[in-house]
Design an enzyme around this catalytic site. Structure first.
Site, PDB file in Angstrom:
ATOM      1  N   TYR A  96       0.843  -1.200   0.000  1.00  0.00           N
ATOM      2  CA  TYR A  96       0.000   0.000   0.000  1.00  0.00           C
ATOM      3  C   TYR A  96       0.883   1.258   0.000  1.00  0.00           C
ATOM      4  CZ  TYR A  96      -3.120   3.688   1.454  1.00  0.00           C
ATOM      5  OH  TYR A  96      -3.801   4.865   1.506  1.00  0.00           O
ATOM      6  N   THR A 128      11.940  13.236   1.112  1.00  0.00           N
ATOM      7  CA  THR A 128      12.263  13.021   2.522  1.00  0.00           C
ATOM      8  C   THR A 128      13.721  12.678   2.791  1.00  0.00           C
ATOM      9  OG1 THR A 128      11.870  11.462   4.348  1.00  0.00           O
ATOM     10  CG2 THR A 128      11.374  10.659   2.165  1.00  0.00           C
ATOM     11  N   GLU A 130      14.552  10.471   4.639  1.00  0.00           N
ATOM     12  CA  GLU A 130      14.630   9.010   4.750  1.00  0.00           C
ATOM     13  C   GLU A 130      15.343   8.398   3.535  1.00  0.00           C
ATOM     14  OE1 GLU A 130      13.425   6.753   7.306  1.00  0.00           O
ATOM     15  OE2 GLU A 130      13.498   8.645   8.407  1.00  0.00           O
ATOM     16  N   TYR A 152       8.985   2.528   3.174  1.00  0.00           N
ATOM     17  CA  TYR A 152       8.575   3.924   2.963  1.00  0.00           C
ATOM     18  C   TYR A 152       9.631   4.656   2.130  1.00  0.00           C
ATOM     19  CZ  TYR A 152       8.042   8.906   4.150  1.00  0.00           C
ATOM     20  OH  TYR A 152       7.937  10.281   4.093  1.00  0.00           O
ATOM     21  N   LYS A 156       9.471   6.330  -1.610  1.00  0.00           N
ATOM     22  CA  LYS A 156       9.742   7.764  -1.818  1.00  0.00           C
ATOM     23  C   LYS A 156      10.895   7.980  -2.808  1.00  0.00           C
ATOM     24  CE  LYS A 156       6.907  10.275   0.820  1.00  0.00           C
ATOM     25  NZ  LYS A 156       6.200  11.489   0.401  1.00  0.00           N
TER      26      LYS A 156
HETATM   27  P1  NAP Z   1       0.608  13.291   7.495  1.00  0.00           P
HETATM   28  O1  NAP Z   1       0.239  14.211   8.594  1.00  0.00           O
HETATM   29  O2  NAP Z   1       0.695  11.827   7.754  1.00  0.00           O
HETATM   30  O3  NAP Z   1      -0.469  13.533   6.299  1.00  0.00           O
HETATM   31  C1  NAP Z   1      -0.547  12.660   5.211  1.00  0.00           C
HETATM   32  C2  NAP Z   1      -1.666  13.117   4.304  1.00  0.00           C
HETATM   33  O4  NAP Z   1      -1.747  12.227   3.190  1.00  0.00           O
HETATM   34  C3  NAP Z   1      -3.058  13.113   4.973  1.00  0.00           C
HETATM   35  O5  NAP Z   1      -3.783  14.221   4.506  1.00  0.00           O
HETATM   36  C4  NAP Z   1      -3.663  11.827   4.431  1.00  0.00           C
HETATM   37  O6  NAP Z   1      -5.075  11.834   4.395  1.00  0.00           O
HETATM   38  C5  NAP Z   1      -3.117  11.849   3.017  1.00  0.00           C
HETATM   39  N1  NAP Z   1      -3.212  10.542   2.358  1.00  0.00           N
HETATM   40  C6  NAP Z   1      -2.678   9.370   2.760  1.00  0.00           C
HETATM   41  N2  NAP Z   1      -2.993   8.394   1.882  1.00  0.00           N
HETATM   42  C7  NAP Z   1      -3.750   8.962   0.909  1.00  0.00           C
HETATM   43  C8  NAP Z   1      -4.396   8.489  -0.256  1.00  0.00           C
HETATM   44  N3  NAP Z   1      -4.326   7.199  -0.607  1.00  0.00           N
HETATM   45  N4  NAP Z   1      -5.079   9.360  -1.035  1.00  0.00           N
HETATM   46  C9  NAP Z   1      -5.184  10.680  -0.670  1.00  0.00           C
HETATM   47  N5  NAP Z   1      -4.605  11.183   0.428  1.00  0.00           N
HETATM   48  C10 NAP Z   1      -3.893  10.336   1.209  1.00  0.00           C
HETATM   49  O7  NAP Z   1       1.986  13.712   6.833  1.00  0.00           O
HETATM   50  P2  NAP Z   1       2.818  15.086   6.974  1.00  0.00           P
HETATM   51  O8  NAP Z   1       3.695  14.984   8.156  1.00  0.00           O
HETATM   52  O9  NAP Z   1       1.912  16.221   6.806  1.00  0.00           O
HETATM   53  O10 NAP Z   1       3.783  14.956   5.706  1.00  0.00           O
HETATM   54  C11 NAP Z   1       3.401  15.463   4.427  1.00  0.00           C
HETATM   55  C12 NAP Z   1       4.249  14.803   3.354  1.00  0.00           C
HETATM   56  O11 NAP Z   1       5.613  15.085   3.580  1.00  0.00           O
HETATM   57  C13 NAP Z   1       4.141  13.293   3.279  1.00  0.00           C
HETATM   58  O12 NAP Z   1       4.262  12.928   1.921  1.00  0.00           O
HETATM   59  C14 NAP Z   1       5.356  12.797   4.032  1.00  0.00           C
HETATM   60  O13 NAP Z   1       5.746  11.529   3.582  1.00  0.00           O
HETATM   61  C15 NAP Z   1       6.355  13.866   3.673  1.00  0.00           C
HETATM   62  N6  NAP Z   1       7.409  14.132   4.669  1.00  0.00           N
HETATM   63  C16 NAP Z   1       7.075  14.439   5.957  1.00  0.00           C
HETATM   64  C17 NAP Z   1       8.081  14.762   6.855  1.00  0.00           C
HETATM   65  C18 NAP Z   1       7.770  15.135   8.279  1.00  0.00           C
HETATM   66  O14 NAP Z   1       8.700  15.147   9.094  1.00  0.00           O
HETATM   67  N7  NAP Z   1       6.532  15.488   8.606  1.00  0.00           N
HETATM   68  C19 NAP Z   1       9.425  14.778   6.424  1.00  0.00           C
HETATM   69  C20 NAP Z   1       9.705  14.475   5.100  1.00  0.00           C
HETATM   70  C21 NAP Z   1       8.695  14.172   4.218  1.00  0.00           C
HETATM   71  P3  NAP Z   1      -5.972  11.292   5.636  1.00  0.00           P
HETATM   72  O15 NAP Z   1      -6.038  12.445   6.635  1.00  0.00           O
HETATM   73  O16 NAP Z   1      -7.264  10.999   4.977  1.00  0.00           O
HETATM   74  O17 NAP Z   1      -5.274  10.094   6.190  1.00  0.00           O
HETATM   75  O1  F7E Z   2      10.754   8.306  14.340  1.00  0.00           O
HETATM   76  C1  F7E Z   2      12.681   6.522  16.877  1.00  0.00           C
HETATM   77  C2  F7E Z   2      12.454   5.835  15.552  1.00  0.00           C
HETATM   78  O2  F7E Z   2       8.387   7.909  13.665  1.00  0.00           O
HETATM   79  C3  F7E Z   2      11.918   9.041  14.580  1.00  0.00           C
HETATM   80  C4  F7E Z   2       8.015  10.861   9.018  1.00  0.00           C
HETATM   81  O3  F7E Z   2       7.417  12.132   9.003  1.00  0.00           O
HETATM   82  O4  F7E Z   2      10.207  11.786   9.327  1.00  0.00           O
HETATM   83  C5  F7E Z   2       9.257  10.906   9.888  1.00  0.00           C
HETATM   84  O5  F7E Z   2       9.789   9.586   9.980  1.00  0.00           O
HETATM   85  C6  F7E Z   2      12.965   8.165  15.261  1.00  0.00           C
HETATM   86  C7  F7E Z   2      13.152   6.795  14.605  1.00  0.00           C
HETATM   87  O6  F7E Z   2       9.797   9.626  12.460  1.00  0.00           O
HETATM   88  C8  F7E Z   2       9.922   5.642  19.036  1.00  0.00           C
HETATM   89  O7  F7E Z   2      13.014   4.527  15.551  1.00  0.00           O
HETATM   90  C9  F7E Z   2      12.068   5.773  19.188  1.00  0.00           C
HETATM   91  O8  F7E Z   2      14.528   6.479  14.551  1.00  0.00           O
HETATM   92  O9  F7E Z   2       9.012  10.113  14.705  1.00  0.00           O
HETATM   93  P1  F7E Z   2       9.390   8.991  13.840  1.00  0.00           P
HETATM   94  P2  F7E Z   2      10.662   9.066  11.226  1.00  0.00           P
HETATM   95  O10 F7E Z   2      10.684   7.612  11.177  1.00  0.00           O
HETATM   96  O11 F7E Z   2      11.957   9.785  11.252  1.00  0.00           O
HETATM   97  C10 F7E Z   2      10.663  11.437   8.004  1.00  0.00           C
HETATM   98  C11 F7E Z   2      11.635  12.491   7.535  1.00  0.00           C
HETATM   99  C12 F7E Z   2       9.538  11.180   7.059  1.00  0.00           C
HETATM  100  O12 F7E Z   2       9.677  11.376   5.863  1.00  0.00           O
HETATM  101  C13 F7E Z   2       8.362  10.438   7.597  1.00  0.00           C
HETATM  102  O13 F7E Z   2       7.210  10.675   6.782  1.00  0.00           O
HETATM  103  O14 F7E Z   2      12.510   7.906  16.584  1.00  0.00           O
HETATM  104  N1  F7E Z   2      11.745   6.141  17.928  1.00  0.00           N
HETATM  105  N2  F7E Z   2      10.982   5.455  19.878  1.00  0.00           N
HETATM  106  C14 F7E Z   2      10.401   6.080  17.814  1.00  0.00           C
HETATM  107  N3  F7E Z   2       9.589   6.379  16.785  1.00  0.00           N
HETATM  108  C15 F7E Z   2       8.246   6.240  16.984  1.00  0.00           C
HETATM  109  N4  F7E Z   2       7.392   6.577  15.986  1.00  0.00           N
HETATM  110  N5  F7E Z   2       7.728   5.787  18.167  1.00  0.00           N
HETATM  111  C16 F7E Z   2       8.531   5.476  19.235  1.00  0.00           C
HETATM  112  O15 F7E Z   2       8.048   5.064  20.303  1.00  0.00           O
END
Ligand code: NAP
Ligand code: F7E
Length: 363
Positions: A96, A128, A130, A152, A156
């Site tokens: 997915y 990202t 990531e 993921y 991406k």
């Molecule tokens: P988020 O809060 O998880 O929001 C994700 C959005 O995508 C929600 O509006 C969700 O809708 C929508 N969505 C998911 N699956 C969909 C589908 N099949 N069709 C239409 N809409 C769908 O994410 P965010 O933190 O705002 O991040 C925004 C983007 O930046 C994402 O692409 C994420 O991967 C990327 N990103 C985030 C970070 C970060 O640190 N936040 C860093 C790097 C990149 P619903 O509300 O209906 O679920």
């Molecule tokens: O984890 C560690 C975990 O889930 C950060 C998304 O927005 O940023 C996000 O991804 C770190 C990881 O974010 C827990 O193992 C420890 O090393 O908050 P996170 P993420 O995985 O960095 C990137 C840039 C994106 O693109 C993504 O969309 O924290 N960690 N303990 C934990 N993480 C979670 N979730 N929960 C824990 O209890």
């Protein structure tokens, strides 16, 4: 020409801040929403009903819905933020995740081409940090090699390359913002920062005893989401179609985030033990308020993200230090302290009301 933005992922953390930002700039903003059994649009509820804000049903997995919507809206800018954005969840739902985060990007690009909008519609892709995954150098910049380290990140990576391909093949203005972690009081509650700030608030107010976390040593470059949406817009206003790293240039561990969050909630932590046995102890009460659980370990974890935002600073004039790490944690904790207190009061009022109704005090 009127600025018309189409935002996929409008209900998410970034989508909500970007909508506010673009509306304030006079854009007509259109957002994609999905049908859900509960209408849970808390982050954008305050924008609904505004004359320039429009919501449409579509899905990143449904090409036809995207083609029709792009044709109807005729956007001048598309911000493709929709994604299955949780890294740990991507291990449980990899197919997915690929469908939405990889092929979904292709669907958006093709929707623009099908409607012959290649030369009038710019596209921002939410890429990202990531992608750097099992990092090959620190800090990471636009030239650092990618080594994705989760389903993921692999999805991406496709999104990143298909954007680049369409830029070169069809001369489209489409760019990736390689964003490092950005957080806020609107962050989803299962990401580590929000999980910690909510738990610290609940523990401080006697609503929870302990929070269980995974890898406390993991290093992240955490910024404030509100600052980062400005950069998404700046990327599309740049005279060249290019990719940019967006980060603060400052790195902290999960443990440091937790220590500061609990501090702002009024609890000073002392750390004891190692690995799975490590605990965060409330210095005043001696109680364990943070513990480690293997449930939150990932099959492969990205542990050393640190961004170099020099290019965005130099070429876009963006300030990566608008909100400091300390300020970000303070904003999130302050919000969650108020939320927990408000939820408590609402709960008491509901109980009282039920009692009064039962006793016939109110009808
Ligand atoms: P988020 O809060 O998880 O929001 C994700 C959005 O995508 C929600 O509006 C969700 O809708 C929508 N969505 C998911 N699956 C969909 C589908 N099949 N069709 C239409 N809409 C769908 O994410 P965010 O933190 O705002 O991040 C925004 C983007 O930046 C994402 O692409 C994420 O991967 C990327 N990103 C985030 C970070 C970060 O640190 N936040 C860093 C790097 C990149 P619903 O509300 O209906 O679920
Ligand atoms: O984890 C560690 C975990 O889930 C950060 C998304 O927005 O940023 C996000 O991804 C770190 C990881 O974010 C827990 O193992 C420890 O090393 O908050 P996170 P993420 O995985 O960095 C990137 C840039 C994106 O693109 C993504 O969309 O924290 N960690 N303990 C934990 N993480 C979670 N979730 N929960 C824990 O209890």
């Amino acid at each position: 020409m009127k600025n018309v933005a189409l935002i996929t992922g409008v209900t998410g953390q970034d989508g909500s801040y970007l909508s506010e930002f673009l509306l304030a700039k006079g854009y007509e903003v259109h957002g994609i929403i999905r049908r859900s059994s509960v209408d849970y649009r808390e982050r954008i509820a305050h924008l609904e009903g505004r004359p320039n804000f429009h919501l449409h049903y579509a899905d990143m997995g449904d090409s036809m819905s995207l083609v029709k919507l792009v044709g109807k809206v005729q956007p001048t800018e598309i911000y493709n933020l929709a994604a299955q954005s949780h890294v740990q969840v991507s291990f449980d739902a990899p197919e997915y995740t690929a469908e939405v985060d990889a092929v979904g990007v292709l669907r958006i690009l093709e929707a623009v081409r099908t409607n012959h909008l290649e030369s009038t519609c710019k596209i921002y892709q939410a890429s990202t940090s990531e992608l750097y995954g099992k990092v090959e150098e620190v800090p990471q910049n636009e030239n650092t090699p990618f080594h994705p380290y989760s389903p993921y990140a692999v999805a991406k990576l496709y999104g990143y390359w298909i954007i680049k391909e369409y830029r070169e093949a069809y001369n489209m203005f489409c760019c990736s913002g390689i964003l490092f972690n950005h957080e806020s009081e609107r962050r989803g509650e299962t990401f580590v920062t929000r999980k910690i700030t909510l738990a610290a608030a609940r523990i401080a107010q006697g609503k929870q005893d302990c929070v269980y976390l995974g890898n406390l040593d993991s290093l992240r470059d955490w910024g404030y989401a509100k600052d980062y949406v400005e950069c998404m817009w700046l990327i599309l206003q740049h005279d060249k179609s290019e990719d940019f790293v967006i980060a603060t240039g400052v790195q902290h561990t999960v443990r440091e985030f937790a220590t500061l969050a609990f501090h702002y909630a009024g609890i000073e932590l002392r750390w004891e033990g190692e690995g799975i046995n490590e605990r965060g102890i409330d210095q005043k009460t001696g109680k364990t308020v943070v513990a480690v659980s293997e449930d939150f370990y990932r099959p492969t974890d990205v542990v050393n993200l640190w961004g170099d935002p020099s290019k965005a600073k130099r070429e876009l004039g963006w300030n990566p230090q608008t909100t400091s790490f300390e300020e970000l944690v303070r904003i999130m904790v302050q919000h969650d302290m108020q939320k927990v207190a408000a939820d408590h009061i609402a709960g008491v009022m509901r109980t009282n009301l039920a009692e009064y109704l039962e006793k016939g005090v109110v009808k």
